[in-house]
Design a protein around this motif. Structure first.
Motif, PDB file in Angstrom:
ATOM      1  N   LYS A   1      -9.575   5.184  -6.162  1.00 37.11           N
ATOM      2  CA  LYS A   1      -8.814   5.939  -7.175  1.00 37.11           C
ATOM      3  C   LYS A   1      -8.220   4.967  -8.212  1.00 37.11           C
ATOM      4  O   LYS A   1      -8.322   5.177  -9.420  1.00 37.11           O
ATOM      5  CB  LYS A   1      -7.707   6.727  -6.461  1.00 37.11           C
ATOM      6  CG  LYS A   1      -6.954   7.692  -7.327  1.00 37.11           C
ATOM      7  CD  LYS A   1      -6.138   8.649  -6.440  1.00 37.11           C
ATOM      8  CE  LYS A   1      -5.303   9.610  -7.259  1.00 37.11           C
ATOM      9  NZ  LYS A   1      -4.085   9.008  -7.821  1.00 37.11           N
ATOM     10  N   GLU A   2      -7.648   3.871  -7.703  1.00 35.52           N
ATOM     11  CA  GLU A   2      -7.044   2.889  -8.621  1.00 35.52           C
ATOM     12  C   GLU A   2      -8.079   2.172  -9.467  1.00 35.52           C
ATOM     13  O   GLU A   2      -7.832   1.872 -10.641  1.00 35.52           O
ATOM     14  CB  GLU A   2      -6.262   1.835  -7.817  1.00 35.52           C
ATOM     15  CG  GLU A   2      -4.873   2.310  -7.518  1.00 35.52           C
ATOM     16  CD  GLU A   2      -3.897   1.145  -7.357  1.00 35.52           C
ATOM     17  OE1 GLU A   2      -2.874   1.387  -6.741  1.00 35.52           O
ATOM     18  OE2 GLU A   2      -4.170   0.011  -7.836  1.00 35.52           O
TER      19      GLU A   2
ATOM     20  N   SER B   1       0.830  -1.207   0.000  1.00 36.92           N
ATOM     21  CA  SER B   1       0.000   0.000   0.000  1.00 36.92           C
ATOM     22  C   SER B   1       0.863   1.254   0.000  1.00 36.92           C
ATOM     23  O   SER B   1       1.773   1.398   0.819  1.00 36.92           O
ATOM     24  CB  SER B   1      -0.902  -0.025   1.238  1.00 36.92           C
ATOM     25  OG  SER B   1      -1.155   1.279   1.680  1.00 36.92           O
ATOM     26  N   LYS B   2       0.533   2.170  -0.913  1.00 37.11           N
ATOM     27  CA  LYS B   2       1.258   3.454  -0.964  1.00 37.11           C
ATOM     28  C   LYS B   2       1.014   4.224   0.325  1.00 37.11           C
ATOM     29  O   LYS B   2       1.916   4.813   0.894  1.00 37.11           O
ATOM     30  CB  LYS B   2       0.727   4.309  -2.134  1.00 37.11           C
ATOM     31  CG  LYS B   2       1.194   3.859  -3.480  1.00 37.11           C
ATOM     32  CD  LYS B   2       0.838   4.946  -4.522  1.00 37.11           C
ATOM     33  CE  LYS B   2       0.647   4.303  -5.881  1.00 37.11           C
ATOM     34  NZ  LYS B   2      -0.737   4.144  -6.311  1.00 37.11           N
TER      35      LYS B   2
ATOM     36  N   TYR C   1     -12.785  -6.832  -2.841  1.00 37.76           N
ATOM     37  CA  TYR C   1     -11.469  -6.231  -3.079  1.00 37.76           C
ATOM     38  C   TYR C   1     -10.696  -6.197  -1.757  1.00 37.76           C
ATOM     39  O   TYR C   1     -11.161  -5.655  -0.761  1.00 37.76           O
ATOM     40  CB  TYR C   1     -11.574  -4.816  -3.665  1.00 37.76           C
ATOM     41  CG  TYR C   1     -10.209  -4.331  -4.139  1.00 37.76           C
ATOM     42  CD1 TYR C   1      -9.894  -4.253  -5.484  1.00 37.76           C
ATOM     43  CD2 TYR C   1      -9.199  -4.019  -3.210  1.00 37.76           C
ATOM     44  CE1 TYR C   1      -8.619  -3.866  -5.908  1.00 37.76           C
ATOM     45  CE2 TYR C   1      -7.939  -3.653  -3.617  1.00 37.76           C
ATOM     46  CZ  TYR C   1      -7.655  -3.573  -4.969  1.00 37.76           C
ATOM     47  OH  TYR C   1      -6.397  -3.205  -5.373  1.00 37.76           O
TER      48      TYR C   1
ATOM     49  N   GLU D   1      -8.890   4.710 -12.147  1.00 39.39           N
ATOM     50  CA  GLU D   1      -7.822   5.110 -13.061  1.00 39.39           C
ATOM     51  C   GLU D   1      -7.155   3.923 -13.752  1.00 39.39           C
ATOM     52  O   GLU D   1      -6.835   4.002 -14.929  1.00 39.39           O
ATOM     53  CB  GLU D   1      -6.769   5.930 -12.308  1.00 39.39           C
ATOM     54  CG  GLU D   1      -7.330   7.286 -11.908  1.00 39.39           C
ATOM     55  CD  GLU D   1      -6.388   8.100 -11.045  1.00 39.39           C
ATOM     56  OE1 GLU D   1      -5.234   7.661 -10.825  1.00 39.39           O
ATOM     57  OE2 GLU D   1      -6.813   9.173 -10.583  1.00 39.39           O
ATOM     58  N   ASN D   2      -6.935   2.822 -13.023  1.00 38.29           N
ATOM     59  CA  ASN D   2      -6.183   1.709 -13.626  1.00 38.29           C
ATOM     60  C   ASN D   2      -7.073   0.692 -14.320  1.00 38.29           C
ATOM     61  O   ASN D   2      -6.637   0.043 -15.250  1.00 38.29           O
ATOM     62  CB  ASN D   2      -5.348   0.970 -12.577  1.00 38.29           C
ATOM     63  CG  ASN D   2      -4.304   1.863 -11.960  1.00 38.29           C
ATOM     64  OD1 ASN D   2      -4.322   3.065 -12.169  1.00 38.29           O
ATOM     65  ND2 ASN D   2      -3.393   1.278 -11.203  1.00 38.29           N
ATOM     66  N   TYR D   3      -8.287   0.512 -13.794  1.00 36.56           N
ATOM     67  CA  TYR D   3      -9.127  -0.561 -14.344  1.00 36.56           C
ATOM     68  C   TYR D   3     -10.408  -0.027 -14.967  1.00 36.56           C
ATOM     69  O   TYR D   3     -11.282  -0.808 -15.347  1.00 36.56           O
ATOM     70  CB  TYR D   3      -9.452  -1.591 -13.243  1.00 36.56           C
ATOM     71  CG  TYR D   3      -8.227  -1.992 -12.450  1.00 36.56           C
ATOM     72  CD1 TYR D   3      -7.151  -2.603 -13.088  1.00 36.56           C
ATOM     73  CD2 TYR D   3      -8.116  -1.709 -11.095  1.00 36.56           C
ATOM     74  CE1 TYR D   3      -6.004  -2.934 -12.378  1.00 36.56           C
ATOM     75  CE2 TYR D   3      -6.965  -2.039 -10.376  1.00 36.56           C
ATOM     76  CZ  TYR D   3      -5.924  -2.647 -11.027  1.00 36.56           C
ATOM     77  OH  TYR D   3      -4.787  -2.973 -10.339  1.00 36.56           O
TER      78      TYR D   3
ATOM     79  N   LYS E   1      -3.649  -6.797  -4.537  1.00 35.38           N
ATOM     80  CA  LYS E   1      -2.421  -6.474  -5.288  1.00 35.38           C
ATOM     81  C   LYS E   1      -1.209  -7.271  -4.827  1.00 35.38           C
ATOM     82  O   LYS E   1      -0.196  -7.326  -5.508  1.00 35.38           O
ATOM     83  CB  LYS E   1      -2.111  -4.982  -5.113  1.00 35.38           C
ATOM     84  CG  LYS E   1      -2.881  -4.112  -6.062  1.00 35.38           C
ATOM     85  CD  LYS E   1      -2.197  -2.809  -6.420  1.00 35.38           C
ATOM     86  CE  LYS E   1      -1.782  -1.951  -5.265  1.00 35.38           C
ATOM     87  NZ  LYS E   1      -1.623  -0.540  -5.583  1.00 35.38           N
TER      88      LYS E   1
ATOM     89  N   GLU F   1      -7.525   5.243  -1.564  1.00 36.70           N
ATOM     90  CA  GLU F   1      -6.465   4.772  -2.471  1.00 36.70           C
ATOM     91  C   GLU F   1      -7.027   3.744  -3.466  1.00 36.70           C
ATOM     92  O   GLU F   1      -6.725   3.779  -4.668  1.00 36.70           O
ATOM     93  CB  GLU F   1      -5.328   4.133  -1.632  1.00 36.70           C
ATOM     94  CG  GLU F   1      -4.156   3.658  -2.467  1.00 36.70           C
ATOM     95  CD  GLU F   1      -2.987   3.081  -1.620  1.00 36.70           C
ATOM     96  OE1 GLU F   1      -2.886   3.406  -0.420  1.00 36.70           O
ATOM     97  OE2 GLU F   1      -2.185   2.320  -2.193  1.00 36.70           O
ATOM     98  N   ILE F   2      -7.862   2.843  -2.988  1.00 31.57           N
ATOM     99  CA  ILE F   2      -8.357   1.763  -3.854  1.00 31.57           C
ATOM    100  C   ILE F   2      -9.371   2.280  -4.878  1.00 31.57           C
ATOM    101  O   ILE F   2      -9.291   1.947  -6.066  1.00 31.57           O
ATOM    102  CB  ILE F   2      -8.957   0.620  -2.999  1.00 31.57           C
ATOM    103  CG1 ILE F   2      -7.818  -0.056  -2.206  1.00 31.57           C
ATOM    104  CG2 ILE F   2      -9.668  -0.412  -3.860  1.00 31.57           C
ATOM    105  CD1 ILE F   2      -8.246  -1.030  -1.148  1.00 31.57           C
TER     106      ILE F   2
END
Ligand code: JHZ
Ligand code: ZN
Length: 406
Positions: free
Chosen positions: A381-382, A75-76, A314, A385-387, A338, A378-379
């Motif tokens: 956002k991902e 985790s960032k 998730y 943006e990513n999926y 992840k 954080e999740i």
């Protein structure tokens, strides 16, 4: 017969019963093993004598920690958080270039890595063989063992006293609370600083985060009990903070008795705890609330399945194991996480396989149930943006809600 970890009283009462659950972080390698995973009663108890809140059923620590799949570096938010601890230490207390820094429960060495720009005199301690190997390979010297007073003595003889001891999410992971406190007292130098972070009883109660309860979490600390325990060991809490990380984690700062002026921030938190009547009033409400949360989640699952929609989870955090073993996993298909260490394994006690989140694009779930609700920002956002995820997200805690991403 269980005893209170602090005062050793045998008068401890079960206050919440979550049924039976496997060891939360022991992710199983295949479906058969997962469905047959050994389950233990999962109960929360309270000591009648000192009010300490602790797990009702003690599972052997070796079984929990020898091989461990949790790494904060996934985790960032957590990596940044650990980095901020070292910058804060440097700002407030100053590292010298030979300061001796010890991390208890050092995992894959993420925190100590962030100390390296200041000092190379660092030492990790962790009982997980797989994680100690990762840290040692990265050049972070790590002792593969449980922390204890005898280990502290060995370290002190070999390397000297520690200037800083940091321990994040480890102190609640032992029933040997006095041994741990003694070990800290042995190892810390006279002017040294100890920083401990743990899940905080007050936050768990306020957030209804009953999924924090699993066998690995032996204690659920109030500030009052922490303060009393450490005073018995010539250590004094001189500051405390409730942090945003993990939704209300508690950080305490300790030193040898009387070395630092006790801050008002700590006194205020302690006063709040007493005024709020945390143990007598709020804890009882929390225990009653947990049953209602289960009913609410099951009603939501029924609505979703009646409308022929599909739900994936998730996050495969330890807390997912508590939540899903309590609620039942029939309505979910699998979960994403992840962490490469977790992918391909199963949440113990369930048929939920852990998959790489890139699969979200193909699976295209109607709903995503956020087990790692503490990282919602954080999740989400991902996911966007990513999926390019467009669907609904169920956030179970602190309040059950469904949000839509379009
Ligand atoms: P996370 C751990 O609990 C275990 P857990 C431990 N017992 C403890 O005390 C607490 O921490 C504090 C994944 N993830 O941190 C990574 C993604 O996949 O809430 C983790 O598997 N994508 C030491 O296990 C899980 O979610 C992401 O973008 O409850 C989160 O686990 C992010 C941010 C996380 O801890
Ligand atoms: Zn007690």
């Amino acid at each position: 017969m269980s005893k209170c970890f602090i005062c050793k009283s045998e008068s401890i009462k079960v206050i919440l019963d979550l049924g039976e659950s496997p060891v939360a972080n022991n992710l199983e390698m295949n479906l058969g093993q997962s469905l047959e995973a050994k389950k233990y009663p999962l109960k929360l108890s309270k000591c009648d004598s000192c009010n300490h809140i602790q797990i009702g059923n003690i599972v052997n620590q070796e079984e929990i920690f020898s091989d461990y799949f949790y790494m904060p570096s996934v985790s960032k938010t957590l990596t940044n958080h650990l980095q901020e601890i070292s910058s804060e230490i440097n700002d407030k207390f100053k590292f010298d270039n030979d300061s001796f820094v010890v991390d208890i429960g050092s995992n894959d060495g993420t925190f100590l890595n962030s100390v390296k720009p200041y000092t190379n005199n660092i030492l990790g301690i962790d009982p997980a063989k797989n994680l100690s190997d990762i840290a040692n390979k990265k050049g972070i010297k790590t002792i593969n063992n449980f922390f204890s007073n005898s280990l502290s003595k060995e370290i002190k003889d070999k390397y000297g006293e520690a200037d800083f001891i940091v321990s994040t999410n480890t102190f609640a992971h032992t029933p040997e609370v006095k041994e741990f406190a003694e070990g800290l007292e042995t190892l810390i130098s006279d002017q040294g600083i100890i920083i401990i972070e743990i899940h905080y009883l007050g936050s768990m109660i306020n957030d209804n985060s009953f999924d924090t309860i699993y066998h690995e979490h032996f204690s659920y600390w109030s500030l009052k009990n922490l303060d009393e325990l450490f005073k018995d060991h010539d250590l004094e809490i001189f500051d405390a903070k409730i942090l945003p990380v993990h939704h209300g984690q508690l950080r305490i700062y300790l030193s040898k008795n009387g070395n630092y002026k006790v801050k008002n921030s700590f006194k205020e938190l302690l006063k709040n705890e007493i005024e709020e009547d945390l143990i007598e009033k709020k804890l009882i409400r929390f225990c009653n609330e947990v049953k209602k949360i289960k009913v609410d989640i099951l009603n939501l699952f029924k609505e979703v399945s009646d409308s022929k929609k599909i739900i994936y989870g998730y996050g495969a955090p330890a807390k997912a194991s508590t939540l899903i073993n309590f609620i039942g996993s029939e309505n979910l298909i699998s979960v994403y996480d992840k962490s490469k260490l977790k992918q391909g394994k199963y949440i113990p006690g369930t048929s939920l396989e852990i998959k790489d989140p890139v699969e979200i694009i193909n699976d295209n779930p109607d709903y995503i149930f956020l087990f790692a609700w503490n990282f919602a920002e954080e999740i989400i956002k991902e996911l966007k943006e990513n999926y390019n995820y467009k669907g609904k997200i169920i956030i179970p805690i602190p309040e059950l809600k469904v949000i839509e991403i379009s």
